[in-house]
Design a protein around this motif. Structure first.
Motif, PDB file in Angstrom:
ATOM      1  N   LEU A 154      -4.667  -4.313   0.102  1.00  0.00           N
ATOM      2  CA  LEU A 154      -4.566  -3.161  -0.555  1.00  0.00           C
ATOM      3  C   LEU A 154      -3.026  -3.134   0.528  1.00  0.00           C
ATOM      4  CD1 LEU A 154      -4.318  -0.420  -1.753  1.00  0.00           C
ATOM      5  CD2 LEU A 154      -5.955   0.623   0.380  1.00  0.00           C
ATOM      6  N   PHE A 155      -3.202  -3.154   2.119  1.00  0.00           N
ATOM      7  CA  PHE A 155      -2.065  -2.455   3.049  1.00  0.00           C
ATOM      8  C   PHE A 155      -1.372  -3.607   3.330  1.00  0.00           C
ATOM      9  CE2 PHE A 155      -0.492  -1.732   7.331  1.00  0.00           C
ATOM     10  CZ  PHE A 155      -0.086  -1.013   7.219  1.00  0.00           C
ATOM     11  N   ASN A 156      -0.167  -4.102   2.422  1.00  0.00           N
ATOM     12  CA  ASN A 156       0.226  -5.873   2.773  1.00  0.00           C
ATOM     13  C   ASN A 156       1.271  -5.052   2.839  1.00  0.00           C
ATOM     14  OD1 ASN A 156       1.476  -4.445   0.611  1.00  0.00           O
ATOM     15  ND2 ASN A 156       0.662  -6.356  -0.920  1.00  0.00           N
ATOM     16  N   VAL A 157       2.732  -3.533   3.627  1.00  0.00           N
ATOM     17  CA  VAL A 157       3.022  -3.411   4.280  1.00  0.00           C
ATOM     18  C   VAL A 157       4.228  -4.142   5.506  1.00  0.00           C
ATOM     19  CG1 VAL A 157       2.517  -2.331   6.094  1.00  0.00           C
ATOM     20  CG2 VAL A 157       5.099  -1.588   4.802  1.00  0.00           C
ATOM     21  N   PHE A 158       3.247  -5.286   5.712  1.00  0.00           N
ATOM     22  CA  PHE A 158       3.625  -6.571   6.513  1.00  0.00           C
ATOM     23  C   PHE A 158       3.613  -7.608   5.614  1.00  0.00           C
ATOM     24  CE2 PHE A 158       2.885 -10.028   9.805  1.00  0.00           C
ATOM     25  CZ  PHE A 158       3.556  -9.736  10.245  1.00  0.00           C
ATOM     26  N   LEU A 159       3.311  -7.844   5.259  1.00  0.00           N
ATOM     27  CA  LEU A 159       3.079  -9.245   4.436  1.00  0.00           C
ATOM     28  C   LEU A 159       3.808  -9.136   3.620  1.00  0.00           C
ATOM     29  CD1 LEU A 159      -0.725 -10.406   4.714  1.00  0.00           C
ATOM     30  CD2 LEU A 159       0.806 -10.835   6.505  1.00  0.00           C
ATOM     31  N   THR A 283      -0.982   7.203   4.379  1.00  0.00           N
ATOM     32  CA  THR A 283      -2.204   6.938   2.976  1.00  0.00           C
ATOM     33  C   THR A 283      -2.463   6.298   3.274  1.00  0.00           C
ATOM     34  OG1 THR A 283      -1.079   9.877   2.408  1.00  0.00           O
ATOM     35  CG2 THR A 283      -1.902   8.093   1.095  1.00  0.00           C
ATOM     36  N   GLU A 284      -1.878   4.374   3.373  1.00  0.00           N
ATOM     37  CA  GLU A 284      -1.809   3.393   2.260  1.00  0.00           C
ATOM     38  C   GLU A 284      -2.633   2.795   3.494  1.00  0.00           C
ATOM     39  OE1 GLU A 284       1.652   1.343   1.461  1.00  0.00           O
ATOM     40  OE2 GLU A 284       1.863   1.930  -0.176  1.00  0.00           O
ATOM     41  N   TRP A 285      -2.547   3.391   4.974  1.00  0.00           N
ATOM     42  CA  TRP A 285      -2.979   2.845   6.098  1.00  0.00           C
ATOM     43  C   TRP A 285      -4.469   3.643   5.974  1.00  0.00           C
ATOM     44  CZ3 TRP A 285      -4.291  -1.215   9.052  1.00  0.00           C
ATOM     45  CH2 TRP A 285      -4.868  -0.915   9.893  1.00  0.00           C
ATOM     46  N   ARG A 286      -5.057   4.549   5.578  1.00  0.00           N
ATOM     47  CA  ARG A 286      -6.303   5.319   5.562  1.00  0.00           C
ATOM     48  C   ARG A 286      -7.295   4.590   5.537  1.00  0.00           C
ATOM     49  NH1 ARG A 286      -4.534  11.025   6.400  1.00  0.00           N
ATOM     50  NH2 ARG A 286      -4.882  11.666   8.627  1.00  0.00           N
ATOM     51  N   MET A 287      -6.293   4.415   3.604  1.00  0.00           N
ATOM     52  CA  MET A 287      -6.773   3.980   2.231  1.00  0.00           C
ATOM     53  C   MET A 287      -7.526   2.254   2.740  1.00  0.00           C
ATOM     54  SD  MET A 287      -7.379   6.146  -0.014  1.00  0.00           S
ATOM     55  CE  MET A 287      -7.697   7.060   1.780  1.00  0.00           C
ATOM     56  N   ALA A 315     -11.611  15.406  -1.299  1.00  0.00           N
ATOM     57  CA  ALA A 315      -9.922  15.201  -1.017  1.00  0.00           C
ATOM     58  C   ALA A 315      -9.589  14.044  -1.327  1.00  0.00           C
ATOM     59  CB  ALA A 315      -9.438  15.690   0.474  1.00  0.00           C
ATOM     60  N   PHE A 316     -10.607  13.577  -0.106  1.00  0.00           N
ATOM     61  CA  PHE A 316     -10.153  11.761   0.386  1.00  0.00           C
ATOM     62  C   PHE A 316     -10.743  10.894  -1.206  1.00  0.00           C
ATOM     63  CE2 PHE A 316     -13.666   8.359   1.084  1.00  0.00           C
ATOM     64  CZ  PHE A 316     -12.535   6.874   0.545  1.00  0.00           C
ATOM     65  N   SER A 317     -11.639  11.396  -2.293  1.00  0.00           N
ATOM     66  CA  SER A 317     -11.877  10.997  -3.475  1.00  0.00           C
ATOM     67  C   SER A 317     -10.330  10.586  -4.768  1.00  0.00           C
ATOM     68  CB  SER A 317     -12.386  11.373  -4.396  1.00  0.00           C
ATOM     69  OG  SER A 317     -14.415  10.563  -3.615  1.00  0.00           O
ATOM     70  N   ARG A 318      -9.718  12.037  -4.166  1.00  0.00           N
ATOM     71  CA  ARG A 318      -9.084  12.359  -4.352  1.00  0.00           C
ATOM     72  C   ARG A 318      -7.334  11.213  -4.157  1.00  0.00           C
ATOM     73  NH1 ARG A 318      -9.962  18.056  -4.741  1.00  0.00           N
ATOM     74  NH2 ARG A 318      -8.404  18.474  -2.741  1.00  0.00           N
ATOM     75  N   LEU A 324      -5.147   3.548  -5.392  1.00  0.00           N
ATOM     76  CA  LEU A 324      -6.003   2.034  -6.082  1.00  0.00           C
ATOM     77  C   LEU A 324      -6.297   2.501  -6.798  1.00  0.00           C
ATOM     78  CD1 LEU A 324      -6.539   2.262  -2.610  1.00  0.00           C
ATOM     79  CD2 LEU A 324      -8.846   0.599  -3.541  1.00  0.00           C
ATOM     80  N   GLY A 325      -6.403   3.900  -7.877  1.00  0.00           N
ATOM     81  CA  GLY A 325      -6.613   4.257  -9.972  1.00  0.00           C
ATOM     82  C   GLY A 325      -8.064   3.726  -9.989  1.00  0.00           C
ATOM     83  N   VAL A 326      -9.265   3.896  -9.326  1.00  0.00           N
ATOM     84  CA  VAL A 326     -10.481   4.122  -9.402  1.00  0.00           C
ATOM     85  C   VAL A 326     -11.167   4.511  -8.108  1.00  0.00           C
ATOM     86  CG1 VAL A 326     -10.820   1.737 -10.521  1.00  0.00           C
ATOM     87  CG2 VAL A 326     -10.943   1.948  -8.206  1.00  0.00           C
TER      88      VAL A 326
END
Length: 345
Positions: A154-159, A283-287, A315-318, A324-326
């Motif tokens: 998910l968190f692929n800002v590096f790769l 947010t992406e890192w938290r996810m 708040a977390f679920s939203r 991620l869409g789910v």
């Protein structure tokens, strides 16, 4: 707010290198990797090899995994690899990495008359590592080939900012000796590894990949992307703050103040080098942290939310659903089912 000149907040090169390595290890610790060494190549020039396309390679090696990372360890000789119009040369001791598993050609001295790898490799399953040979009568090149899959990237800002192919060469000393020990182990143990050794063999590709990324981050300069960001005196500080305290109630203003810059400069540099805002990165890192915690079926969603910086499960679920869409519950059920585990007791 008066903007702080870069020269007043620059860190010593040694400190920046340590911070960069810490951030790299933090990111990679949350990216689940698994893999194997799958092929030994013995070639005599002239030779050229055409591996399968990325999707076919993924089906062959990893059951169709969406994310495949390939690497070639050059044990002897030299050759070239071409992927997406980019070409690199590997010599004995080098590690060549294709971080996106792209279709590529490899050969010495060129790629003309490339032989499809499928014609030389027996169909799986393999009781021992296949050995591919092409005898052109000239200089010998020996290569150890391996792959990695990412269970969840998910968190692929590096790769995602890495080039289609790159080569690294360890400096003389411990890293070089360690990588050579990996080569030797793979060659000597692949054909008759017992279960304990097979587990170690499965770890070797991951260790090699981490070492390759560390070396790449030290040896290469970048104008854009994660490597450029962590080397930037402002963004490097901001990223260190986010990774050190991902649960903190960061705002753009607070993050800019702690990074000794203005909000406008921080936002502009995030968007220029990483293609996203500071809060989107957070947010992406938290996810990413959340997906790791959700694999523990005994952890309540509220506990996951709190450990990811959210004050309530709602708040977390939203936030999770937006990224991620789910829902977190549905994601957990799918992830655990994929590993043959029940979602709950």
């Amino acid at each position: 707010m008066i903007e702080t000149p870069d020269r007043l907040i620059e860190q010593p090169a040694e400190s920046q290198s340590e911070d960069r390595q810490d951030l790299l290890l933090d990111v990679l610790s949350q990216v689940r990797l698994s893999g194997s060494i799958f092929l030994l190549g013995e070639y005599r020039a002239p030779w050229a090899l055409d591996p399968p396309e990325a999707a076919d390679m993924a089906r062959l090696l990893a059951g169709g995994s969406r994310r495949l990372i390939l690497f070639h360890i050059v044990q002897e000789g030299s050759f070239q690899v071409s992927a997406r119009g980019m070409k690199v040369e590997g010599k004995a001791g080098d590690l060549i990495v294709l971080p996106h598993g792209d279709q590529h050609l490899m050969g010495n001295p060129a790629f003309s008359g490339a032989i499809p790898m499928a014609e030389l490799v027996p169909p799986p399953p393999w009781q021992s590592l296949p050995v591919v040979r092409i005898d052109g009568g000239g200089e010998t090149t020996r290569i150890v080939c391996g792959y990695l899959t990412c269970e969840q990237l998910l968190f692929n800002v590096f790769l995602k900012r890495l080039p289609p192919v790159f080569s690294v060469r360890p400096r003389p000393g411990a890293p070089t000796e360690w990588m050579q020990a990996c080569f030797t182990y793979a060659l000597n143990e692949s054909a008759h590894a017992v279960q304990g050794k097979r587990l170690l063999m499965a770890r070797l590709p991951e260790l090699l990949f981490v070492e390759a990324l560390r070396l790449y981050s030290e040896q290469k300069s970048a104008d854009m992307g994660w490597l450029a960001a962590v080397s930037d005196p402002v963004l490097g500080r901001a990223l260190s703050l986010i990774h050190a305290e991902p649960t903190k109630k960061w705002s753009n203003e607070e993050l800019a103040r702690c990074a000794a810059t203005s909000r406008s400069v921080l936002d502009e540099r995030f968007r220029k080098l990483l293609g996203q805002s500071p809060m989107r990165y957070l947010t992406e890192w938290r996810m990413q942290l959340a997906t790791d915690l959700l694999r523990d079926r005994n952890m309540k969603l509220l506990a996951v939310a709190e450990r990811c910086g959210y004050g309530s499960e709602e708040a977390f679920s939203r936030a999770f659903h937006r990224c991620l869409g789910v829902s977190p519950a549905r994601w957990r059920e799918s992830a655990l089912s994929a590993n043959g585990l029940p979602a709950s007791h």
